[in-house]
Write an enzyme that holds these catalytic residues in place. Sequence first.
Site, short mmCIF file in Angstrom:
data_model
loop_
_atom_site.label_atom_id
_atom_site.label_comp_id
_atom_site.label_asym_id
_atom_site.label_seq_id
_atom_site.Cartn_x
_atom_site.Cartn_y
_atom_site.Cartn_z
N CYS A 10 49.84 27.56 33.54
CA CYS A 10 48.63 26.76 33.73
C CYS A 10 47.64 26.92 32.59
O CYS A 10 46.81 26.03 32.36
CB CYS A 10 47.95 27.11 35.06
SG CYS A 10 47.46 28.84 35.21
N GLU A 67 42.56 27.71 42.36
CA GLU A 67 43.00 27.98 40.99
C GLU A 67 43.95 26.87 40.58
O GLU A 67 45.12 26.86 40.98
CB GLU A 67 43.68 29.35 40.92
CG GLU A 67 42.75 30.52 41.15
CD GLU A 67 41.66 30.64 40.10
OE1 GLU A 67 41.85 30.12 38.98
OE2 GLU A 67 40.61 31.24 40.38
#
Length: 468
Positions: free
Chosen positions: A243, A209
């Site tokens: 993010c 991720e």
Amino acid sequence: NPYAGLVNHLRTSWLSRKTWPMQYRVAQLEALGRFLEEKEEEILEATTLDMGKPHFETQLSEIFVCRSELNHTLNNLGTWMKDEHVQRNWAMQLDSAFIRKDPYGVVLIIGPWNYPINLLLVPLIGAIAAGNCVVVKPSEVSRNVERLMAETLPKYLDKDCFAVVTAGVEGTTRLLENRFDYIFYTGSPSVGRVVMTAAAKHLTPVTLELGGKNPCYVSDSCDVQNVARRVAWGRFFNAGQTCIAPDYILCSLEMREQLLPALREAIAEFYGPNPQESSSFARIVGDRQFRRVQALLRSGRVAMGGQTDEGERYIAPTVLVDVQQDDPVMKEEIFGPILPILTVKDMDDAIAFINAQERPLAIYVFSSRKQVVNQVLERTSSGGFCSNDTLMHFTLTSLPFGGIGQSGLGHYHGRFTFDTFSHPRATLLRGNGREAFNKPRYPPYEPRHLPLLRSATQTRRHQTCAIL
């Protein structure tokens, strides 16, 4: 290797099948729920100490998300664990064919510092639900959360099956030398390559991720005030250290001139005349990260904000204009409270710009015209997509979350987390008799048996009906 004994101990526990029964998994998940409830104040304090995170943001993005994931998993675990029966061909009509969801074994979860509770515990919930033994490695950058996890989490979970490891770069490198059955990493692409290289030595599957520069296209047809509030919230939440935050805006020159005063108004509405005094605005997590983000302020021209205070690791909510594609702020993920605005001619120009970059973790588009939203959706590629808002797709446990290409590998959340940490084991249970039915497949081969075998085993394409 300093961690070999720990990994071997967990593997012994897993091989004993201790983690396999549903009752055991539920008990461990409920214990994790007690951790979130009983240690809530400590979690709030630790995240504030690490990065000045407002308690409201911690509740919303760390505790609420984990509780939602936990409750969703407990509500559905029995269904997820059931064997999934599949279609059979004619030859297998009297047999049983299904997919069994087996745990991988001993898995490693490496968490980041920006959401140190959420992005560590959400994958842990899925790993426990799937029946694995787990090593969790919190980020050493968020020191107070790391200490909290190391000191308190083992008091809630079974120490024979779950462990917390604290380590810096060198220790994590040694940890990765061990053979795990699955590795789940959240962080930067550069470290993701290191993790994937280490995993390759043992042929260990991974989920990565990562991040990315998430574009936000604002069309000329939109409610400018709403756009400004939603973009400012998504960009400056957690001081931009998210993010999936919108990393830059693409819009026409005319829209930029409308957006600038609206963004100024939204920032003042959220954080007051001096955001440094606001209890709703976080700080950069460390000195090294502060200096990196501060250097990006030299790109383009500061339209608003730009103030910094190294002692507090404070960078004001900042909007940059006249930014060029080759400016430093466009060369890396910002991960701070800076919002560049780049001008494009129209939607086609914006789509071409997006497609010329690495595929991002998220794409955002604001428009009151469905045609514009659908065009951006259909003509681009990204880990996730959200129209007329930012960040909110992350909150749905029914949607997979993950990147593509440079922004990541694999996905999770809800059922997808359980599936990520489960091996789908193809299972066929055949009877011991009826041997006469098998004779046509045995040597010596006879061509006259091929039509029968083809009918018995081959999947046929359905006929379609075209209405003229």
